[in-house]
Motif scaffolding. Structure first.
Motif: not given
Length: 170
Positions: A9-16, A28-34, A73-78
C-alpha cells in the motif's frame, strides 16, 4: 508467472503502489468483502463483491455487486447492483454482497445473490436477460449449518433441477 508479488500500500492510503508489484498488470479496488473467485472469459473479468467502494452515486449503501472488468486494463465495463433485503442479520447479513463466483457460458454471465436470485446477463453489456428466485420460483432452500445458522446461497452457479423440466429457468 513463476513469481507473483501483490505489492504494498502507498503510505496512509488503501491504494497499491504499482512499483512494488511483481508480474501484476493492474490493480482495482473491489468492495470490502469478496468471497467468490473472479471468472475470466472473453477478455473480461467478472467478480462479485459488496458496494463498499461504490462506482455509481445512484447506488450507494449496502448492496451486492457484480463487476465486469476489461481483462487487459482492469477498466470497469459494467456493473450489476443487487439491492439487499434491508432486514440486517435476520435475513440478509450486512455488507455480504455477492458471494458466488460468476459463471460464464458463451455470451451469458450467471450470478447468484445471497438470497437465491439467479440472474442471466449479457457478458458484453450487462443487460439482464432473466432473473429467477431459487427459493420462490423453484422451491429451493438455503443450507443450514449446525441446524441453526443459514449459510445463504454462496457457491458457483450450478443448478440441479429435480423436476424433469429444465424450462423452469427459461
Amino acid at each position: 508467472p513463476a513469481e507473483f508479488g501483490p505489492g504494498e500500500f502507498k503510505r496512509g492510503t488503501e491504494e497499491i503502489d504499482p512499483a512494488t508489484t511483481k508480474n501484476v498488470k493492474w490493480v482495482v479496488k473491489l468492495g470490502s468483502q469478496a468471497y467468490g473467485n473472479p471468472t475470466a472469459a472473453g477478455g473480461r473479468i467478472f467478480v462479485g463483491t459488496n458496494n463498499e467502494s461504490p462506482r455509481d452515486p445512484k447506488h450507494e449503501g449496502d448492496r451486492g455487486v457484480v463487476f465486469c472488468l476489461e481483462e487487459a486494463t482492469g477498466k470497469l465495463l459494467w456493473q450489476l447492483v443487487v439491492p439487499k433485503l434491508g432486514a440486517g442479520k435476520v435475513s440478509d447479513w450486512e455488507y455480504l454482497g455477492i458471494c458466488s463466483s460468476p459463471t460464464v457460458d458463451g455470451d451469458r454471465v450467471f450470478a447468484l445473490g445471497t438470497e437465491g436470485d439467479l440472474v442471466s446477463l449479457d457478458a458484453t453489456t450487462g443487460e439482464e436477460g432473466w432473473r429467477r428466485s431459487l427459493r420462490r420460483d423453484l422451491g429451493g432452500a438455503q443450507m443450514l449449518a449446525q441446524g441453526t445458522t443459514t449459510w445463504k446461497y454462496s457457491e458457483s452457479v450450478l443448478v440441479e433441477i429435480d423436476r424433469g423440466d429444465a424450462a423452469a429457468l427459461r
